[in-house]
Write a protein that holds these residues in place. Structure first.
Motif, PDB file in Angstrom:
ATOM      1  N   LYS A 149     -39.348   2.192  20.533  1.00 21.23           N
ATOM      2  CA  LYS A 149     -38.309   1.366  21.116  1.00 21.23           C
ATOM      3  C   LYS A 149     -38.596  -0.095  20.883  1.00 21.23           C
ATOM      4  O   LYS A 149     -37.706  -0.888  20.554  1.00 21.23           O
ATOM      5  CB  LYS A 149     -38.196   1.664  22.621  1.00 21.23           C
TER       6      LYS A 149
ATOM      7  N   ASN B 195     -37.741  -1.080  17.296  1.00 24.04           N
ATOM      8  CA  ASN B 195     -36.298  -1.227  17.088  1.00 24.04           C
ATOM      9  C   ASN B 195     -35.768  -2.508  17.719  1.00 24.04           C
ATOM     10  O   ASN B 195     -34.881  -3.168  17.164  1.00 24.04           O
ATOM     11  CB  ASN B 195     -35.555  -0.020  17.672  1.00 24.04           C
ATOM     12  N   GLN B 196     -36.321  -2.882  18.869  1.00 19.01           N
ATOM     13  CA  GLN B 196     -35.902  -4.121  19.522  1.00 19.01           C
ATOM     14  C   GLN B 196     -36.234  -5.331  18.653  1.00 19.01           C
ATOM     15  O   GLN B 196     -35.446  -6.277  18.562  1.00 19.01           O
ATOM     16  CB  GLN B 196     -36.582  -4.243  20.891  1.00 19.01           C
TER      17      GLN B 196
ATOM     18  N   ILE C 214     -33.756  -5.429  15.729  1.00 16.61           N
ATOM     19  CA  ILE C 214     -32.444  -5.914  16.180  1.00 16.61           C
ATOM     20  C   ILE C 214     -32.492  -7.423  16.452  1.00 16.61           C
ATOM     21  O   ILE C 214     -31.577  -8.157  16.073  1.00 16.61           O
ATOM     22  CB  ILE C 214     -31.990  -5.137  17.435  1.00 16.61           C
TER      23      ILE C 214
ATOM     24  N   TRP D  61     -30.287 -10.297  14.631  1.00 15.41           N
ATOM     25  CA  TRP D  61     -29.423 -11.243  15.351  1.00 15.41           C
ATOM     26  C   TRP D  61     -29.725 -12.687  14.942  1.00 15.41           C
ATOM     27  O   TRP D  61     -28.814 -13.517  14.854  1.00 15.41           O
ATOM     28  CB  TRP D  61     -29.590 -11.077  16.861  1.00 15.41           C
TER      29      TRP D  61
ATOM     30  N   ILE E  73     -28.583  -3.785  12.210  1.00 11.80           N
ATOM     31  CA  ILE E  73     -28.475  -3.555  13.658  1.00 11.80           C
ATOM     32  C   ILE E  73     -27.845  -2.190  13.941  1.00 11.80           C
ATOM     33  O   ILE E  73     -28.334  -1.425  14.779  1.00 11.80           O
ATOM     34  CB  ILE E  73     -27.653  -4.674  14.333  1.00 11.80           C
ATOM     35  N   ILE E  74     -26.758  -1.892  13.243  1.00 16.48           N
ATOM     36  CA  ILE E  74     -26.089  -0.599  13.437  1.00 16.48           C
ATOM     37  C   ILE E  74     -27.045   0.553  13.119  1.00 16.48           C
ATOM     38  O   ILE E  74     -27.141   1.532  13.862  1.00 16.48           O
ATOM     39  CB  ILE E  74     -24.823  -0.503  12.555  1.00 16.48           C
TER      40      ILE E  74
ATOM     41  N   LYS F  42     -29.683   0.854  15.863  1.00 20.14           N
ATOM     42  CA  LYS F  42     -29.091   1.420  17.077  1.00 20.14           C
ATOM     43  C   LYS F  42     -28.880   2.929  16.926  1.00 20.14           C
ATOM     44  O   LYS F  42     -29.223   3.719  17.824  1.00 20.14           O
ATOM     45  CB  LYS F  42     -27.746   0.744  17.363  1.00 20.14           C
TER      46      LYS F  42
ATOM     47  N   GLN G 285     -31.889   5.260  17.129  1.00 18.53           N
ATOM     48  CA  GLN G 285     -32.454   5.462  18.459  1.00 18.53           C
ATOM     49  C   GLN G 285     -31.838   6.647  19.201  1.00 18.53           C
ATOM     50  O   GLN G 285     -32.335   7.028  20.267  1.00 18.53           O
ATOM     51  CB  GLN G 285     -32.269   4.199  19.314  1.00 18.53           C
ATOM     52  N   ARG G 286     -30.781   7.208  18.652  1.00 19.47           N
ATOM     53  CA  ARG G 286     -30.132   8.333  19.331  1.00 19.47           C
ATOM     54  C   ARG G 286     -31.128   9.480  19.509  1.00 19.47           C
ATOM     55  O   ARG G 286     -31.900   9.792  18.606  1.00 19.47           O
ATOM     56  CB  ARG G 286     -28.931   8.822  18.521  1.00 19.47           C
TER      57      ARG G 286
ATOM     58  N   GLU H 293     -32.141   4.775   9.236  1.00 22.88           N
ATOM     59  CA  GLU H 293     -32.658   3.491   8.738  1.00 22.88           C
ATOM     60  C   GLU H 293     -32.691   3.450   7.213  1.00 22.88           C
ATOM     61  O   GLU H 293     -32.467   2.410   6.604  1.00 22.88           O
ATOM     62  CB  GLU H 293     -34.055   3.226   9.288  1.00 22.88           C
TER      63      GLU H 293
END
Length: 368
Positions: free
Chosen positions: A2, A5-6, A9, A13, A56-57, A60, A63-64, A78
């Motif tokens: 996690k 991934n943060q 992202i 951004w 980003i998509i 996200k 992470q599912r 990815e």
């Protein structure tokens, strides 16, 4: 996972914000100066943000949580993100090459005002800094999508820089190299785009295990006192952070099932905690003592190990009840006719044990 991934992202951004701010700056300057070229370049910056949006998509979606249809999760999304961005880079290179060839065939004198040169110079600096930052983060986080996104920004800066350099040469010496320089850089970008495609595609196809990781796993498992050899390491990637695989270990045939159970538990726990690898451990029994099994093991293993075309011999098994023996081999990568080699070895071993059924299993090396 996690936290990784943060970071991906957050970096993306930053890329989006930088491109939007740069686009806003260019738009304002372009409108004040009534420069269509600067305004169009601002629109180009907005399109550059697309790479970061895709990253980003992808992060996200990856992470599912796993579901019934996808029990290994969605980490491989990815790789698709990286492929899409690599295609964008490749398309940029091809488009740039086409435009460069047009300029070679029909040279045009570039027209730059002082304001335009200043804006372009600022854009180059911002893009270079942004590209290096995003690419470096991608390498640290092992994210092909971020690496491709950072490379996209760097190539955009290089193309603009090449245009600026060629304009300066044209203004100073009245020599046009715009098309030639653009073509050379375009070829470099196209090659880079192809290289970017290779990494995620290889991951999806199933690339070999890195030698460094292989050596580390073998060393760690071999450190267990009860282990006397590690073989058949296989790993499957289901995203940068999820690996599932198997390996075999040699243990003495004097170990009880209870002790073997405990050993495999300790090995699986170690590899999961240290590498995030979900591993299945198989067992090969080494014959000990003075008996028929130990005698056959020594004879067969020595005979097979004497062949230069065989890299490894392991997994010896003898069944007195079925009057058969089995052993695994790993042939050299240069051996192309494995069936012929196996048949040759079976016939050779049968001469040593003519009264027994012989089975030789061909394994493969799945590491670098």
């Amino acid at each position: 996972m996690k936290n990784r991934n943060q970071k991906i992202i957050r970096t993306s951004w930053i890329g989006i914000a930088s491109n939007v701010l740069l686009a806003g700056f260019k738009t304002a300057v372009g409108l004040l100066a009534s420069s269509v070229a600067i305004v169009m370049d601002a629109v180009n910056n907005l399109s550059d943000a697309l790479s970061s949006v895709i990253t980003i998509i992808g992060a996200k979606l990856s992470q599912r949580p796993a579901d019934r249809l996808h029990p290994f999760g969605f980490g491989r999304i990815e790789y698709f993100s990286a492929i899409i961005i690599a295609v964008i880079v490749l398309t940029t290179g091809i488009t740039s090459l086409i435009e460069s060839v047009k300029k070679i065939l029909a040279p045009t004198e570039p027209e730059y005002s002082t304001l335009t040169l200043v804006v372009v110079s600022i854009a180059i600096v911002v893009k270079l800094v942004l590209g290096q930052y995003v690419k470096r983060q991608g390498e640290e986080l092992k994210s092909d999508a971020l690496i491709a996104s950072g490379s996209d920004a760097l190539f955009d800066a290089i193309i603009t820089l090449a245009t600026l350099v060629s304009a300066g040469i044209m203004l100073l010496w009245n020599v046009s190299i715009d098309g030639l320089l653009g073509a050379l850089i375009s070829i470099v970008i196209i090659k880079a785009g192809i290289d970017m495609l290779a990494s995620p595609i290889n991951q999806l196809l199933g690339t070999s295990i890195p030698a460094e990781l292989t050596h580390e796993i073998v060393r760690e498992v071999s450190d267990f006192e009860e282990v006397h050899g590690v073989y058949d390491l296989i790993l499957h990637n289901y995203g940068p952070e999820v690996k599932i695989g198997s390996l075999h270990v040699n243990v003495y045939d004097t170990m009880s099932a209870h002790d073997i159970h405990g050993l495999t538990r300790r090995i699986t726990s170690l590899l999961y905690e240290k590498h995030g690898i979900i591993i299945t451990v198989g067992i090969y029994a080494i014959a000990t003592g003075q008996n028929r099994r130990a005698e056959l093991q020594s004879i067969v293993m020595q005979a097979l190990a004497a062949h230069k075309e065989i890299v490894q011999v392991h997994g010896f098994y003898y069944s007195e009840k079925d009057n058969m023996l089995s052993v695994d081999i790993v042939p050299d990568i240069n051996v192309h006719n494995e069936a012929s080699l196996t048949q040759q070895l079976v016939e050779e071993i049968k001469k040593l044990v003519p009264d027994m059924e012989v089975s030789i299993v061909t394994d493969h090396n799945y590491t670098e």
